[in-house]
Design a protein around this motif. Structure first.
Motif, mmCIF file in Angstrom:
data_model
loop_
_atom_site.group_PDB
_atom_site.id
_atom_site.type_symbol
_atom_site.label_atom_id
_atom_site.label_comp_id
_atom_site.label_asym_id
_atom_site.label_seq_id
_atom_site.Cartn_x
_atom_site.Cartn_y
_atom_site.Cartn_z
ATOM 1 N N LYS A 1 5.086 -0.143 15.261
ATOM 2 C CA LYS A 1 6.317 -0.724 14.710
ATOM 3 C C LYS A 1 5.999 -1.798 13.655
ATOM 4 C CE LYS A 1 9.434 0.337 18.542
ATOM 5 N NZ LYS A 1 8.605 1.428 19.057
ATOM 6 N N ALA A 2 5.101 -1.436 12.755
ATOM 7 C CA ALA A 2 4.640 -2.347 11.706
ATOM 8 C C ALA A 2 5.270 -1.971 10.363
ATOM 9 C CB ALA A 2 3.120 -2.285 11.594
ATOM 10 N N PRO A 3 5.618 -2.947 9.544
ATOM 11 C CA PRO A 3 6.154 -2.659 8.214
ATOM 12 C C PRO A 3 5.116 -1.959 7.328
ATOM 13 C CG PRO A 3 6.626 -4.926 8.858
ATOM 14 C CD PRO A 3 5.634 -4.396 9.844
ATOM 15 N N ILE A 4 5.579 -0.970 6.582
ATOM 16 C CA ILE A 4 4.767 -0.263 5.584
ATOM 17 C C ILE A 4 5.491 -0.431 4.254
ATOM 18 C CG2 ILE A 4 3.840 1.960 4.830
ATOM 19 C CD1 ILE A 4 4.007 2.833 7.833
ATOM 20 N N HIS A 5 4.976 -1.319 3.412
ATOM 21 C CA HIS A 5 5.673 -1.663 2.174
ATOM 22 C C HIS A 5 4.926 -1.121 0.969
ATOM 23 C CE1 HIS A 5 8.858 -4.769 3.386
ATOM 24 N NE2 HIS A 5 8.531 -4.055 4.455
ATOM 25 N N PHE A 6 5.664 -0.401 0.123
ATOM 26 C CA PHE A 6 5.077 0.288 -1.020
ATOM 27 C C PHE A 6 4.953 -0.637 -2.227
ATOM 28 C CE2 PHE A 6 7.305 4.039 1.012
ATOM 29 C CZ PHE A 6 6.144 4.559 1.573
ATOM 30 N N ALA A 7 3.790 -0.566 -2.883
ATOM 31 C CA ALA A 7 3.607 -1.259 -4.157
ATOM 32 C C ALA A 7 4.280 -0.459 -5.269
ATOM 33 C CB ALA A 7 2.115 -1.413 -4.453
ATOM 34 N N LEU A 8 4.897 -1.151 -6.197
ATOM 35 C CA LEU A 8 5.582 -0.507 -7.326
ATOM 36 C C LEU A 8 4.615 -0.427 -8.517
ATOM 37 C CD1 LEU A 8 9.063 -2.266 -7.032
ATOM 38 C CD2 LEU A 8 8.229 -0.213 -5.856
ATOM 39 N N TYR A 9 3.469 0.181 -8.262
ATOM 40 C CA TYR A 9 2.350 0.171 -9.206
ATOM 41 C C TYR A 9 1.941 1.614 -9.478
ATOM 42 C CZ TYR A 9 -2.262 -1.325 -11.039
ATOM 43 O OH TYR A 9 -3.373 -1.551 -11.819
ATOM 44 N N PRO A 10 2.114 2.104 -10.702
ATOM 45 C CA PRO A 10 1.807 3.501 -10.999
ATOM 46 C C PRO A 10 0.419 3.958 -10.550
ATOM 47 C CG PRO A 10 2.995 2.546 -12.838
ATOM 48 C CD PRO A 10 2.718 1.418 -11.867
ATOM 49 N N VAL A 11 -0.565 3.086 -10.610
ATOM 50 C CA VAL A 11 -1.933 3.451 -10.234
ATOM 51 C C VAL A 11 -2.016 3.877 -8.769
ATOM 52 C CG1 VAL A 11 -4.290 2.557 -10.001
ATOM 53 C CG2 VAL A 11 -2.909 1.947 -12.001
ATOM 54 N N PHE A 12 -1.149 3.295 -7.912
ATOM 55 C CA PHE A 12 -1.130 3.651 -6.495
ATOM 56 C C PHE A 12 -0.147 4.787 -6.190
ATOM 57 C CE2 PHE A 12 -2.142 -1.048 -5.252
ATOM 58 C CZ PHE A 12 -3.413 -0.916 -5.801
ATOM 59 N N SER B 1 0.848 -1.195 0.000
ATOM 60 C CA SER B 1 0.000 0.000 0.000
ATOM 61 C C SER B 1 0.878 1.238 0.000
ATOM 62 C CB SER B 1 -0.898 0.029 1.242
ATOM 63 O OG SER B 1 -1.879 -0.982 1.210
ATOM 64 N N ASN B 2 0.316 2.340 -0.493
ATOM 65 C CA ASN B 2 1.077 3.586 -0.578
ATOM 66 C C ASN B 2 0.362 4.694 0.197
ATOM 67 O OD1 ASN B 2 2.240 1.735 -2.352
ATOM 68 N ND2 ASN B 2 2.835 3.303 -3.794
ATOM 69 N N ALA B 3 0.841 5.919 0.068
ATOM 70 C CA ALA B 3 0.336 7.038 0.869
ATOM 71 C C ALA B 3 -0.816 7.746 0.154
ATOM 72 C CB ALA B 3 1.460 8.024 1.152
ATOM 73 N N ARG B 4 -1.961 7.801 0.810
ATOM 74 C CA ARG B 4 -3.153 8.388 0.200
ATOM 75 C C ARG B 4 -3.044 9.906 0.080
ATOM 76 N NH1 ARG B 4 -8.826 5.395 1.269
ATOM 77 N NH2 ARG B 4 -10.155 6.555 -0.167
ATOM 78 N N ALA B 5 -2.243 10.533 0.932
ATOM 79 C CA ALA B 5 -2.043 11.979 0.830
ATOM 80 C C ALA B 5 -1.345 12.352 -0.477
ATOM 81 C CB ALA B 5 -1.225 12.482 2.020
ATOM 82 N N ILE B 6 -0.574 11.422 -1.025
ATOM 83 C CA ILE B 6 0.142 11.664 -2.278
ATOM 84 C C ILE B 6 -0.680 11.193 -3.474
ATOM 85 C CG2 ILE B 6 2.272 11.232 -3.564
ATOM 86 C CD1 ILE B 6 2.632 12.877 -0.990
ATOM 87 N N CYS B 7 -1.361 10.075 -3.337
ATOM 88 C CA CYS B 7 -2.196 9.532 -4.415
ATOM 89 C C CYS B 7 -3.517 9.059 -3.829
ATOM 90 C CB CYS B 7 -1.478 8.386 -5.122
ATOM 91 S SG CYS B 7 -2.470 7.585 -6.415
ATOM 92 N N GLU B 8 -4.590 9.739 -4.167
ATOM 93 C CA GLU B 8 -5.914 9.399 -3.657
ATOM 94 C C GLU B 8 -6.406 8.123 -4.346
ATOM 95 O OE1 GLU B 8 -9.345 8.999 -1.794
ATOM 96 O OE2 GLU B 8 -7.833 10.486 -1.217
ATOM 97 N N HIS B 9 -6.358 7.027 -3.612
ATOM 98 C CA HIS B 9 -6.824 5.732 -4.115
ATOM 99 C C HIS B 9 -7.271 4.918 -2.911
ATOM 100 C CE1 HIS B 9 -6.907 1.734 -5.910
ATOM 101 N NE2 HIS B 9 -6.809 2.305 -7.107
ATOM 102 N N PRO B 10 -8.399 4.205 -3.008
ATOM 103 C CA PRO B 10 -8.903 3.462 -1.841
ATOM 104 C C PRO B 10 -7.957 2.392 -1.319
ATOM 105 C CG PRO B 10 -10.165 2.923 -3.826
ATOM 106 C CD PRO B 10 -9.334 4.124 -4.149
ATOM 107 N N ARG B 11 -6.969 1.999 -2.125
ATOM 108 C CA ARG B 11 -6.000 1.000 -1.672
ATOM 109 C C ARG B 11 -4.834 1.618 -0.905
ATOM 110 N NH1 ARG B 11 -3.738 -1.960 -1.089
ATOM 111 N NH2 ARG B 11 -2.730 -3.264 -2.642
ATOM 112 N N ASN B 12 -4.777 2.948 -0.878
ATOM 113 C CA ASN B 12 -3.711 3.628 -0.162
ATOM 114 C C ASN B 12 -4.160 4.033 1.237
ATOM 115 O OD1 ASN B 12 -1.929 3.326 -2.271
ATOM 116 N ND2 ASN B 12 -2.275 5.370 -3.126
ATOM 117 N N LEU B 13 -3.203 4.394 2.082
ATOM 118 C CA LEU B 13 -3.470 4.626 3.502
ATOM 119 C C LEU B 13 -3.402 6.108 3.851
ATOM 120 C CD1 LEU B 13 -1.295 1.706 4.928
ATOM 121 C CD2 LEU B 13 -3.786 1.741 4.671
ATOM 122 N N TYR B 14 -4.384 6.544 4.651
ATOM 123 C CA TYR B 14 -4.399 7.922 5.152
ATOM 124 C C TYR B 14 -3.259 8.124 6.158
ATOM 125 C CZ TYR B 14 -9.147 8.497 3.236
ATOM 126 O OH TYR B 14 -10.248 8.593 2.412
#
Length: 313
Positions: free
Chosen positions: A221-232, A197-210
């Motif tokens: 202390k949880a991992p936050i791993h970015f998808a390498l997907y242009p749509v996100f 998942s990616n950052a919703r503040a940067i890309c508004e998409h329901p799969r991203n996180l606020y």
């Protein structure tokens, strides 16, 4: 520099080929973006392989069979035929990988296949599943997904799944959950992760996180791993550059999450790509580019060390 990638859909591609009576070889099939040859080229030390049964295309009565078949493909084709690929049965196995080994972690994306039968979940644990995402995008018996209009949280069954994950040192993946279900998981889970998942503040998409969700994961202390997907990465885009990914990395760093960041490519489940990163081999390019903007220590953290520091014992 080695890499730990927390999400790909190679098992679905291999299963689809088998159902269509096409032969794909995990070792070098060009259709598989995380094949062994490409993982080696990208210096991927650990790849998470998701069991994914599409609830929109597979009948409810067939979903458990499809999940079992993908688990079998993982054991037969990924770890069974390749001496260089090591099945991660316990998290500590990652710490003892040889320099020429690739660790393979089995995960579950969406709990549709278990229905309301927790014995099936326990069977998946026995098959090696080490991370469980409760939903894909729609709703199921555990929770609402990220694209379910109702936006409800965890059901009683969903809460039981999280508690079983805790008891078995299994990660609970928030990447496809509704916002309300996300907060339920953060409250209950000992080992939450956002695998892709990616950052919703940067890309508004329901799969991203606020931002408040990202801050909660940072606090846990949880991992936050970015998808390498242009749509996100960039709203409405089908192409992206590393510069677009940098915006997400910078944003999470600004929230205090430098030590949480990692990558979950979503390779084999996406249809467009960041420039120069069309498959797992592209990690070489990505890490080289990142080192133009961050210290070697920071990039090492993003690549693999952050999640190594956060995995269950």
């Amino acid at each position: 520099m080695k890499v730990i990638d927390t999400h790909c859909d190679a098992l679905l591609k291999l299963q689809t080929a088998r159902l269509e009576q096409r032969k794909l070889d995990f070792r070098d099939a060009p259709e598989i973006e995380t094949n062994l040859k490409l993982l080696e080229a990208g210096n991927v030390a650990v790849q998470f392989f998701a069991i994914f049964v599409d609830p929109e295309n597979v009948a409810t009565t067939d979903q458990w069979k499809y999940a079992q078949e993908q688990a079998a493909i993982f054991h037969e084709e990924i770890v069974g035929k390749n001496e260089k690929v090591r099945f991660i049965q316990n998290w500590k196995d990652i710490h003892s990988l040889a320099s020429d080994e690739i660790g393979a972690v089995l995960t579950l994306e969406g709990a549709e296949a278990i229905g309301n039968d927790l014995e099936k979940l326990k069977t998946l644990y026995q098959m090696g599943v080490k991370s469980v995402g409760l939903t894909w995008n729609p709703a199921n018996l555990c929770a609402d997904g990220a694209e379910e209009p109702r936006g409800a949280g965890l059901t009683r069954l969903g809460k039981e799944v999280v508690q079983l994950n805790n008891a078995n040192n299994v990660l609970t993946d928030v990447s496809h959950l509704s916002v309300r279900a996300f907060w339920d998981v953060v409250e209950l889970a000992d080992y939450p992760i956002a695998s892709h998942s990616n950052a919703r503040a940067i890309c508004e998409h329901p799969r991203n996180l606020y931002d408040d969700q990202l801050k909660a994961l940072i606090e846990k202390k949880a991992p936050i791993h970015f998808a390498l997907y242009p749509v996100f990465l960039k709203k409405g885009a089908e192409t992206a550059t590393v510069a677009d990914l940098l915006e997400h990395i910078d944003h999470v760093c600004a929230l205090g999450g430098e030590k949480n960041i990692g990558f979950g490519s979503d390779f084999d489940g996406i249809s467009c790509y960041i420039d120069h990163i069309p498959d797992a081999s592209g990690y070489t390019y990505l890490l080289n580019e990142l080192q133009k903007h961050y210290s070697e220590e920071q990039v090492r953290g993003f690549a693999y060390q952050n999640i190594m520091n956060m995995l269950p014992a």
